[in-house]
Design a protein around this motif. Structure first.
Motif, PDB file in Angstrom:
ATOM      1  N   GLU A 305       0.844  -1.197   0.000  1.00 49.36           N
ATOM      2  CA  GLU A 305       0.000   0.000   0.000  1.00 49.36           C
ATOM      3  C   GLU A 305       0.882   1.251   0.000  1.00 49.36           C
ATOM      4  O   GLU A 305       1.851   1.348   0.746  1.00 49.36           O
ATOM      5  CB  GLU A 305      -0.910   0.014   1.225  1.00 49.36           C
ATOM      6  N   LYS A 306       0.520   2.213  -0.852  1.00 50.21           N
ATOM      7  CA  LYS A 306       1.372   3.391  -1.049  1.00 50.21           C
ATOM      8  C   LYS A 306       1.076   4.462  -0.008  1.00 50.21           C
ATOM      9  O   LYS A 306       0.476   5.507  -0.295  1.00 50.21           O
ATOM     10  CB  LYS A 306       1.197   3.925  -2.465  1.00 50.21           C
ATOM     11  N   VAL A 307       1.485   4.196   1.214  1.00 57.00           N
ATOM     12  CA  VAL A 307       1.351   5.156   2.311  1.00 57.00           C
ATOM     13  C   VAL A 307       2.648   5.189   3.104  1.00 57.00           C
ATOM     14  O   VAL A 307       3.342   4.169   3.235  1.00 57.00           O
ATOM     15  CB  VAL A 307       0.183   4.796   3.261  1.00 57.00           C
ATOM     16  N   GLY A 308       2.998   6.363   3.604  1.00 53.84           N
ATOM     17  CA  GLY A 308       4.136   6.454   4.499  1.00 53.84           C
ATOM     18  C   GLY A 308       3.781   5.872   5.852  1.00 53.84           C
ATOM     19  O   GLY A 308       2.604   5.854   6.243  1.00 53.84           O
ATOM     20  N   VAL A 322       8.528   7.385   7.317  1.00 57.40           N
ATOM     21  CA  VAL A 322       9.272   6.901   6.152  1.00 57.40           C
ATOM     22  C   VAL A 322       8.263   6.702   5.026  1.00 57.40           C
ATOM     23  O   VAL A 322       7.259   6.000   5.200  1.00 57.40           O
ATOM     24  CB  VAL A 322      10.006   5.571   6.458  1.00 57.40           C
ATOM     25  N   GLU A 323       8.509   7.339   3.891  1.00 57.19           N
ATOM     26  CA  GLU A 323       7.585   7.217   2.767  1.00 57.19           C
ATOM     27  C   GLU A 323       7.660   5.809   2.165  1.00 57.19           C
ATOM     28  O   GLU A 323       8.674   5.120   2.271  1.00 57.19           O
ATOM     29  CB  GLU A 323       7.900   8.263   1.699  1.00 57.19           C
ATOM     30  N   TYR A 324       6.586   5.410   1.509  1.00 51.07           N
ATOM     31  CA  TYR A 324       6.517   4.051   0.972  1.00 51.07           C
ATOM     32  C   TYR A 324       7.614   3.803  -0.066  1.00 51.07           C
ATOM     33  O   TYR A 324       8.105   2.685  -0.209  1.00 51.07           O
ATOM     34  CB  TYR A 324       5.131   3.780   0.366  1.00 51.07           C
ATOM     35  N   ASP A 328      12.221  -0.341   2.333  1.00 48.93           N
ATOM     36  CA  ASP A 328      12.627  -1.563   1.645  1.00 48.93           C
ATOM     37  C   ASP A 328      11.484  -2.579   1.683  1.00 48.93           C
ATOM     38  O   ASP A 328      10.868  -2.813   2.723  1.00 48.93           O
ATOM     39  CB  ASP A 328      13.872  -2.138   2.329  1.00 48.93           C
ATOM     40  N   GLN A 329      11.214  -3.212   0.545  1.00 45.46           N
ATOM     41  CA  GLN A 329      10.084  -4.137   0.456  1.00 45.46           C
ATOM     42  C   GLN A 329      10.235  -5.337   1.381  1.00 45.46           C
ATOM     43  O   GLN A 329       9.236  -5.901   1.842  1.00 45.46           O
ATOM     44  CB  GLN A 329       9.900  -4.606  -0.990  1.00 45.46           C
ATOM     45  N   SER A 330      11.476  -5.722   1.655  1.00 44.77           N
ATOM     46  CA  SER A 330      11.669  -6.844   2.580  1.00 44.77           C
ATOM     47  C   SER A 330      11.210  -6.472   3.984  1.00 44.77           C
ATOM     48  O   SER A 330      10.690  -7.316   4.728  1.00 44.77           O
ATOM     49  CB  SER A 330      13.138  -7.264   2.603  1.00 44.77           C
ATOM     50  N   LEU A 331      11.382  -5.199   4.363  1.00 43.71           N
ATOM     51  CA  LEU A 331      10.898  -4.736   5.662  1.00 43.71           C
ATOM     52  C   LEU A 331       9.399  -4.519   5.650  1.00 43.71           C
ATOM     53  O   LEU A 331       8.710  -4.762   6.641  1.00 43.71           O
ATOM     54  CB  LEU A 331      11.601  -3.423   6.050  1.00 43.71           C
ATOM     55  N   ASN A 348       0.756   7.148   7.992  1.00 45.57           N
ATOM     56  CA  ASN A 348       0.545   8.577   8.203  1.00 45.57           C
ATOM     57  C   ASN A 348      -0.523   9.076   7.227  1.00 45.57           C
ATOM     58  O   ASN A 348      -0.327   9.052   6.017  1.00 45.57           O
ATOM     59  CB  ASN A 348       1.856   9.331   7.974  1.00 45.57           C
ATOM     60  N   VAL A 349      -1.654   9.522   7.746  1.00 41.85           N
ATOM     61  CA  VAL A 349      -2.736  10.021   6.895  1.00 41.85           C
ATOM     62  C   VAL A 349      -2.982  11.516   7.139  1.00 41.85           C
ATOM     63  O   VAL A 349      -4.066  12.036   6.871  1.00 41.85           O
ATOM     64  CB  VAL A 349      -4.038   9.214   7.117  1.00 41.85           C
ATOM     65  N   CYS A 350      -1.965  12.199   7.656  1.00 37.68           N
ATOM     66  CA  CYS A 350      -1.998  13.660   7.843  1.00 37.68           C
ATOM     67  C   CYS A 350      -3.169  14.104   8.713  1.00 37.68           C
ATOM     68  O   CYS A 350      -3.965  14.963   8.342  1.00 37.68           O
ATOM     69  CB  CYS A 350      -2.039  14.376   6.487  1.00 37.68           C
ATOM     70  N   LEU A 351      -3.260  13.498   9.888  1.00 31.64           N
ATOM     71  CA  LEU A 351      -4.232  13.899  10.903  1.00 31.64           C
ATOM     72  C   LEU A 351      -3.453  14.119  12.192  1.00 31.64           C
ATOM     73  O   LEU A 351      -3.012  13.154  12.832  1.00 31.64           O
ATOM     74  CB  LEU A 351      -5.307  12.828  11.106  1.00 31.64           C
ATOM     75  N   HIS A 352      -3.278  15.379  12.579  1.00 30.29           N
ATOM     76  CA  HIS A 352      -2.405  15.707  13.702  1.00 30.29           C
ATOM     77  C   HIS A 352      -3.114  16.614  14.710  1.00 30.29           C
ATOM     78  O   HIS A 352      -4.024  17.361  14.355  1.00 30.29           O
ATOM     79  CB  HIS A 352      -1.139  16.417  13.219  1.00 30.29           C
TER      80      HIS A 352
END
Length: 372
Positions: A305-308, A322-324, A328-331, A348-352
């Motif tokens: 999934e493309k999320v940090g 850490v951005e997607y 590393d894909q192994s992690l 992180n969905v930018c809700l602070h």
């Protein structure tokens, strides 16, 4: 025999060379390796030369140089190993008792009714990925109502205001106003203001909405040189959501918040149709934990999934994102056997949520850095 006719011969004149760039400004650019900004000086008209000089004079060259050098130095350098966010730092709603959630709800509504909460919207981007050049908040997400993102969020503020009145006054007819600070950019500011005005602020009072612009930063090449949008203008882009701290400071809105008695700031990104604006439960939890900053997170759905994601940077280090594209894909695929979740799962969905004191500390530190 005809007499010769006297004529006045016109000799071709060599055009005088254009005046050179201002020497002091050119020397400053050379100090930072950016003298190429004047590369096409001789080809510009006088008006264009004036525009270029004003454009460069408006840049904070020492600060930009520090940012560029820091970025270039970091390329290829090893970074601290990342670790999962400790379980003690996360409080999942489904694991809380009904009594806890009700207590946080009431604490949040009390703070809202006391005028201690402001809402801060990050909406400087255009909807280019949505096929529109309008501000993202103007976008119709396809609901039967046809409501825009701005309208959905404004109506949620109105709803929380009503809930706070009911909780505080018990029918005494009081009123609650949540101030909404809307960060735009030079590319969206005018259109955003007009959209709010044309929709009568979606039922909110016009004086409870404050617009302000985030800053811009020059675009640079891989070797750190300014990219020119035209021969007489440096290409610039909005300075991202992180620009909110300096923008609040520059616009004197941190002082404005203090004057209004605001202590907590709910901050979120505009492109979220499901956002719970001014969520009393989140605010109550934040107050109860007595922290300076917090984030709502969503469990990552699957490894790709493309999320940090939030991580801890090094043993006992700070929490960061850490951005997607950097993970590393192994992690990304490792599962925590104790919890059954992905090891790096909190996106992180930018809700602070921030305290006003925290915003002041960050803004002052950034200002100090820009002057050093």
């Amino acid at each position: 025999m005809r007499e010769p006719i006297e004529t006045n011969a016109l000799l071709p004149l060599t055009p005088s060379p254009p005046p050179p760039p201002p020497q002091a400004l050119l020397e400053r650019l050379k100090d930072y390796g950016q003298e190429d900004a004047f590369a096409l000086w001789d080809e510009l008209s006088p008006d264009e030369r004036d525009l270029l000089v004003k454009d460069i004079e408006g840049l904070d060259l020492p600060r930009l140089d520090r940012i560029i050098r820091c970025s270039l130095r970091s390329q290829g350098l090893p970074v601290a190993a990342i670790e999962p966010v400790p379980e003690s730092c996360v409080s999942t709603v489904e694991e809380r008792t009904l009594e806890e959630r009700e207590r946080w709800w009431k604490m949040g509504l009390k703070a809202i009714s006391d005028g201690k909460l402001a809402v801060l919207l990050l909406s400087g981007g255009q909807g280019t990925r949505l096929g529109s050049s309008d501000p993202k908040g103007c976008f119709n997400v396809g609901l039967p109502s046809g409501k825009s993102l701005f309208q959905l969020q404004a109506e949620r503020i109105l709803c929380v205001q009503r809930l706070a009145v009911q909780a505080a006054s018990e029918g005494s007819g009081g009123s609650v106003s949540i101030h909404w600070y809307v960060m735009t950019s030079p590319f969206t500011d005018e259109a955003t203001r007009k959209f709010f005005e044309s929709h009568k602020f979606f039922g909110l009072e016009s004086d409870q909405v404050t617009f302000f612009q985030q800053g811009t930063i020059p675009s640079v090449s891989k070797d750190g040189r300014f990219i020119m949008e035209t021969p007489f203008r440096v290409a610039k882009s909005p300075d991202g959501n992180g620009g909110v701290y300096a923008a609040l400071k520059y616009s004197k809105l941190l002082e404005d918040m203090a004057t209004r008695g605001i202590k907590y700031v709910d901050c979120y990104g505009v492109d979220n149709a499901l956002v719970r604006v001014a969520d009393p439960t989140f605010l109550g939890y934040f107050i109860d934990k007595a922290v300076a900053a917090a984030a709502k997170v969503v469990r990552k759905a699957y490894p790709q999934e493309k999320v940090g994601v939030f991580v801890r940077r090094g043993k006992g280090g700070p929490l960061t994102v850490v951005e997607y594209s950097e993970l590393d894909q192994s992690l990304a695929s490792v599962v925590n056997q104790e919890t059954g979740r992905l090891r790096f799962c909190w996106s992180n969905v930018c809700l602070h949520m921030f305290t006003l004191d925290f915003l002041n500390q960050v803004a002052n530190a950034l200002e100090k850095d820009s002057m050093s």
